[in-house]
Design an enzyme around this catalytic site. Structure first.
Site, PDB file in Angstrom:
ATOM      1  N   TYR A  47       0.785  -1.145   0.033  1.00 51.00           N
ATOM      2  CA  TYR A  47       0.039  -0.104   0.063  1.00 51.00           C
ATOM      3  C   TYR A  47       0.909   1.193  -0.110  1.00 51.00           C
ATOM      4  O   TYR A  47       1.945   1.346  -0.031  1.00 51.00           O
ATOM      5  CB  TYR A  47      -0.824  -0.020   1.121  1.00 51.00           C
ATOM      6  CG  TYR A  47      -1.974  -1.193   1.090  1.00 51.00           C
ATOM      7  CD1 TYR A  47      -2.913  -1.331  -0.043  1.00 51.00           C
ATOM      8  CD2 TYR A  47      -1.817  -2.418   1.750  1.00 51.00           C
ATOM      9  CE1 TYR A  47      -3.684  -2.429  -0.216  1.00 51.00           C
ATOM     10  CE2 TYR A  47      -2.848  -3.476   1.670  1.00 51.00           C
ATOM     11  CZ  TYR A  47      -3.763  -3.231   0.643  1.00 51.00           C
ATOM     12  OH  TYR A  47      -4.602  -4.584   0.483  1.00 51.00           O
ATOM     13  N   ARG A  95       2.967  -1.402  10.855  1.00 53.92           N
ATOM     14  CA  ARG A  95       3.090  -2.809  10.026  1.00 53.92           C
ATOM     15  C   ARG A  95       4.149  -2.608   8.906  1.00 53.92           C
ATOM     16  O   ARG A  95       3.667  -1.624   8.211  1.00 53.92           O
ATOM     17  CB  ARG A  95       1.685  -3.249   9.754  1.00 53.92           C
ATOM     18  CG  ARG A  95       1.623  -4.652   9.314  1.00 53.92           C
ATOM     19  CD  ARG A  95       0.422  -5.285   9.288  1.00 53.92           C
ATOM     20  NE  ARG A  95       0.500  -6.771   9.657  1.00 53.92           N
ATOM     21  CZ  ARG A  95      -0.259  -7.703   9.166  1.00 53.92           C
ATOM     22  NH1 ARG A  95      -1.242  -7.565   8.364  1.00 53.92           N
ATOM     23  NH2 ARG A  95       0.243  -9.255   9.296  1.00 53.92           N
ATOM     24  N   ARG A 102      -6.250 -15.518   9.719  1.00 54.29           N
ATOM     25  CA  ARG A 102      -7.194 -16.375   9.237  1.00 54.29           C
ATOM     26  C   ARG A 102      -7.479 -17.101  10.362  1.00 54.29           C
ATOM     27  O   ARG A 102      -8.407 -17.952  10.594  1.00 54.29           O
ATOM     28  CB  ARG A 102      -6.721 -16.798   8.337  1.00 54.29           C
ATOM     29  CG  ARG A 102      -6.929 -16.255   6.905  1.00 54.29           C
ATOM     30  CD  ARG A 102      -6.275 -16.776   5.777  1.00 54.29           C
ATOM     31  NE  ARG A 102      -4.741 -16.773   5.848  1.00 54.29           N
ATOM     32  CZ  ARG A 102      -3.959 -17.395   4.917  1.00 54.29           C
ATOM     33  NH1 ARG A 102      -4.597 -18.184   3.898  1.00 54.29           N
ATOM     34  NH2 ARG A 102      -2.512 -17.242   5.160  1.00 54.29           N
ATOM     35  N   CYS A 159     -15.728 -18.094   5.341  1.00 59.91           N
ATOM     36  CA  CYS A 159     -14.684 -19.382   5.839  1.00 59.91           C
ATOM     37  C   CYS A 159     -15.257 -20.461   5.572  1.00 59.91           C
ATOM     38  O   CYS A 159     -16.282 -20.790   5.726  1.00 59.91           O
ATOM     39  CB  CYS A 159     -14.293 -18.806   7.279  1.00 59.91           C
ATOM     40  SG  CYS A 159     -13.360 -20.166   7.843  1.00 59.91           S
ATOM     41  N   ALA A 199     -20.069 -31.492   4.720  1.00 62.60           N
ATOM     42  CA  ALA A 199     -21.523 -30.976   4.959  1.00 62.60           C
ATOM     43  C   ALA A 199     -22.068 -31.928   6.033  1.00 62.60           C
ATOM     44  O   ALA A 199     -22.837 -31.259   7.031  1.00 62.60           O
ATOM     45  CB  ALA A 199     -22.121 -31.195   3.578  1.00 62.60           C
TER      46      ALA A 199
HETATM   47  C1  LIG Z   1      -9.018 -11.888   3.454  1.00 57.99           C
HETATM   48  C2  LIG Z   1      -7.756 -11.007   3.925  1.00 57.99           C
HETATM   49  C3  LIG Z   1      -7.809  -9.804   4.320  1.00 57.99           C
HETATM   50  C4  LIG Z   1      -6.887  -8.902   4.652  1.00 57.99           C
HETATM   51  N1  LIG Z   1      -6.747  -7.812   5.204  1.00 57.99           N
HETATM   52  C5  LIG Z   1      -5.685  -7.292   5.652  1.00 57.99           C
HETATM   53  C6  LIG Z   1      -5.797  -5.787   6.077  1.00 57.99           C
HETATM   54  O1  LIG Z   1      -6.779  -5.270   5.986  1.00 57.99           O
HETATM   55  N2  LIG Z   1      -4.648  -5.146   6.499  1.00 57.99           N
HETATM   56  C7  LIG Z   1      -3.392  -6.046   6.815  1.00 57.99           C
HETATM   57  O2  LIG Z   1      -2.536  -5.535   7.461  1.00 57.99           O
HETATM   58  N3  LIG Z   1      -3.560  -7.330   6.545  1.00 57.99           N
HETATM   59  C8  LIG Z   1      -4.588  -7.942   5.876  1.00 57.99           C
HETATM   60  N4  LIG Z   1      -4.534  -9.283   5.550  1.00 57.99           N
HETATM   61  C9  LIG Z   1      -3.300  -9.948   5.910  1.00 57.99           C
HETATM   62  C10 LIG Z   1      -3.378 -10.685   7.446  1.00 57.99           C
HETATM   63  O3  LIG Z   1      -3.260  -9.873   8.422  1.00 57.99           O
HETATM   64  C11 LIG Z   1      -2.247 -11.739   7.599  1.00 57.99           C
HETATM   65  O4  LIG Z   1      -0.901 -10.958   7.729  1.00 57.99           O
HETATM   66  C12 LIG Z   1      -2.241 -12.767   6.692  1.00 57.99           C
HETATM   67  O5  LIG Z   1      -3.273 -13.371   6.467  1.00 57.99           O
HETATM   68  C13 LIG Z   1      -1.117 -13.983   7.101  1.00 57.99           C
HETATM   69  O6  LIG Z   1      -1.499 -14.417   8.378  1.00 57.99           O
HETATM   70  P1  LIG Z   1      -2.655 -15.536   8.671  1.00 57.99           P
HETATM   71  O7  LIG Z   1      -1.921 -16.606   7.694  1.00 57.99           O
HETATM   72  O8  LIG Z   1      -2.325 -15.741  10.087  1.00 57.99           O
HETATM   73  O9  LIG Z   1      -3.956 -15.020   8.419  1.00 57.99           O
HETATM   74  C14 LIG Z   1      -5.589  -9.914   5.190  1.00 57.99           C
HETATM   75  C15 LIG Z   1      -5.546 -11.452   4.847  1.00 57.99           C
HETATM   76  C16 LIG Z   1      -6.733 -11.762   4.395  1.00 57.99           C
HETATM   77  C17 LIG Z   1      -6.776 -13.320   4.166  1.00 57.99           C
END
Ligand SMILES: Cc1cc2nc3c(=O)[nH]c(=O)nc-3n(C[C@H](O)[C@H](O)[C@H](O)COP(=O)(O)O)c2cc1C
Length: 649
Positions: free
Chosen positions: A173, A221, A326, A367, A399
């Site tokens: 970003y 971040r 997630r 999900c 299911a």
């Molecule tokens: C659907 C989705 C939306 C996300 N939106 C953001 C967000 O708004 N801002 C951000 O910093 N990271 C966003 N992320 C990244 C997550 O914060 C995270 O870093 C990433 O999913 C990896 O970690 P995890 O496997 O534990 O989910 C998003 C990830 C997913 C899957």
């Protein structure tokens, strides 16, 4: 019990009650004007109730005129939005957690159509190779104005009672674009050197510190590695770990209280939110290395799923907090269960990216393993009114399992029939290809839930209507799955050495050392090809459409192509016959192609087992559940199971 995970830790002057962080995650729930909706509050409260120490919201734009990435982007740029954030802060506090809001501007990764068809701001006029939006290089005035908007946004959050802000400099970003030599080619005071590229961010941090006072927590971040090599580029053109350690020190010196270490940009999206090909902890070294050069606390996000692994990271001093997005979508109570060491109670994320697929395609996040996720307002009140009424569920795939679980929670007396020797249905097969074993944890969890909730599971049994009648059921749900499509009109298709995906994945046949044609290049075909190649076959894929894996989320396609891209993938090849060890194809232009092979594996789609289900249609409250479960389409199956059970009157 994971002691460190459950212990408090300070961020600036405030204390977070434990080491778990709900990382920002777009949920598609905000109001269209950028305000906080009741659904959004319910989503975060559910996770706060689940014990998470720190909630960080999804991206909130500092400028709703130039800085929206989607129609439901939270915004922080107007005073009228403050009361909504106040409600959010109060509700999350009441549920026991601390909450930060992630403030951002998408820059060249935003969508022009949501910003009055304007060109998107960027440090330099370089279009993003993922979203291809028109861009304009920011003037110094633009930068100063936006810097002020970041500060004002933070002030509004402080007024709303939000505990802190996270300045989003990750994932490609706008602020990430300034930090990266890949996107920042400026030759003024905002480009050319790490100090110059960081100037915009450092001024934002200092501005927030000045406006919000010494005690207001500021998190940053950032992508500690853009991994440009994942996209075939020279990694040194972008942010490397070496460069980001310099940035980390600058963020701290400017006043940041917490560093949230992530990775990637849109062009390398798979390293930011990973598909199934990535394993737990794969990027933990980023936080580990950043932690070595700063004294403020560090959050590690690295596909952290297992509580013991989280504890291990903390114990090793690799980070101060463990973050996930997630894990909490899949199980809102991940934190409490992880701290208590109740691993078997955790419904783990399977990295299918159904959430991101929905967010990008329709703005609706769903999900695959948690049908209540992002539906907290409408689906949380599971009534406890089953009163022991008997329900037969036939088929223990996703299911059937989800239906049985929800029915049992409601207090129905559930008998679950499964024709195989174990529960899981098509999930058992889906878990077999390389890197798909994350599904095993989900199967294990659901199996555990059956035991815990007292569901009577009858294995090795495909009941007849007479068997079911003996139960005198109040309802009968049939989740009988699907069978492979075999187009019998193709000469030779019923011949020898022709196998199904199931034959291969369930090890009914061993094709190692053989030349194999996989017919059908949907995701199942590709995964089966990968499995075969990993087990010593020489594989070629044939697909009649002009592309493989049509309809799949692009991240999952990129993921698997990273591993099987070298296998021959013949598109526009329609199978016309199989004869004498040869497959015959016709191409779009009428050209005929022959392929000699030892074996053929067909992956030509699935057909629901409707006839089997229909035998039970005269029972009261009869319902057919599920669809065929293929790669990343577990979601419709669990959704149908949940809804049938939830709505049973
Ligand atoms: C659907 C989705 C939306 C996300 N939106 C953001 C967000 O708004 N801002 C951000 O910093 N990271 C966003 N992320 C990244 C997550 O914060 C995270 O870093 C990433 O999913 C990896 O970690 P995890 O496997 O534990 O989910 C998003 C990830 C997913 C899957």
């Amino acid at each position: 019990m994971n002691k460190i995970l459950g212990s408090p830790c300070k961020v600036g002057k405030i204390e977070i009650k434990n080491r778990t962080v709900l990382e920002p995650m777009g949920n598609g729930l905000s109001e269209l004007d950028g305000g906080v909706s009741p659904e959004e509050i319910a989503y975060y409260v559910e996770r706060a109730k689940g014990g998470v120490g720190l909630v960080i919201t999804e991206t909130a734009s500092v400028d709703s005129v130039t800085g929206r990435a989607n129609p439901r982007n939270l915004c922080v740029d107007r005073d009228e939005l403050i009361p909504g954030y106040k409600k959010l802060a109060d509700a999350v506090h009441e549920a026991g957690s601390t909450i930060f809001v992630e403030i951002y501007h998408p820059g060249r990764q935003g969508m022009s159509m949501f910003n009055g068809n304007r060109k998107m701001f960027a440090p330099s006029e370089i279009e993003c190779q993922a979203v291809h939006q028109p861009v304009v290089a920011m003037t110094i005035d633009d930068i100063k104005t936006l810097q002020q908007k970041f500060v004002e946004g933070a002030v509004r959050m402080q007024k709303a009672g939000i505990d802190g802000v996270e300045v989003h400099c990750a994932h490609g970003y706008l602020l990430n674009q300034f930090l990266s030599p890949y996107t920042n080619k400026r030759d003024d005071e905002y480009g050319g050197s790490p100090e110059n590229r960081a100037r915009f961010i450092l001024d934002i941090i200092k501005g927030i510190r000045e406006a919000c006072g010494p005690d207001y927590p500021i998190a940053v971040r950032f992508s500690a590695n853009e991994y440009l090599d994942y996209n075939g580029l020279d990694p040194k053109e972008g942010i490397t770990l070496e460069l980001s350690t310099q940035y980390a020190k600058m963020f701290e010196a400017a006043g940041a209280d917490l560093l949230d270490v992530s990775a990637g940009i849109y062009e390398t999206m798979n390293v930011a939110w990973e598909p199934t090909g990535f394993e737990q902890g794969w990027k933990a070294e980023l936080a580990r290395e950043i932690k070595k050069v700063v004294s403020v606390p560090v959050i590690c996000t690295a596909l952290i799923r297992d509580p013991a692994y989280a504890e291990q990271l903390l114990e090793a001093g690799d980070c101060d907090f463990v973050g996930s997005a997630r894990a909490y979508l899949a199980d809102p109570a991940w934190a409490a269960k992880a701290i208590a060491g109740e691993d078997d109670e955790i419904r783990q994320c399977i990295s299918c990216l159904n959430c991101m697929k929905g967010l990008m395609a329709t703005g609706v996040v769903k999900c695959a393993v948690n049908p209540q996720g992002c539906m907290e307002v409408t689906r949380s009140d599971i009534k406890k009114d089953g009163n022991g009424r008997v329900v037969a569920v036939i088929g223990a795939g996703p299911a059937g399992l989800e239906a049985a679980k929800t029915l049992a929670i409601r207090g129905f007396a559930v008998t679950l029939f499964e024709k195989n020797a174990e529960v899981g249905g098509a999930l058992l097969q889906a878990a077999k290809p390389p890197h798909k074993d994350k599904i095993c944890a989900y199967i294990k969890y659901m199996k555990g839930q059956m035991d815990k909730l007292g569901v009577k599971v009858v294995l090795n049994c495909s009941p007849t209507p007479d068997d079911i009648a003996k139960l005198d059921p109040y309802a009968v749900f049939v989740a009988a799955g699907a069978s492979p499509v075999v187009p019998r009109s193709i000469p030779g298709i019923m011949g020898e050495n022709i196998y199904s995906v199931e034959d291969v994945l369930m090890e009914k046949v061993d094709l190692s050392g053989k030349t194999v044609a996989v017919i059908g290049g949907g995701m199942t075909g590709l995964e089966t090809a990968e499995y075969l190649a990993a087990h010593g076959s020489t594989v070629s894929i044939f697909e009649m459409l002009p592309e493989v894996a049509r309809g799949e989320h692009f991240q999952n396609i990129i993921d698997i192509q990273h591993r099987i891209g070298m296998l021959p993938q013949n598109v526009n090849h329609k199978l016309t016959a199989i004869e004498d060890g040869k497959c015959f194809f016709e191409k779009e232009d009428g050209t005929k192609v022959e392929f000699a092979c030892d074996a053929v594996v067909t992956s030509m789609g699935m057909r629901p087992n409707t006839e089997f289900a229909e035998q039970f249609s005269s029972f009261p409250n009869f319902k057919v559940l599920g669809t065929n479960v293929q790669y990343s389409s577990i979601a419709p199956a669990t959704e149908s199971g949940f809804m049938a059970a939830y709505e049973l009157a």
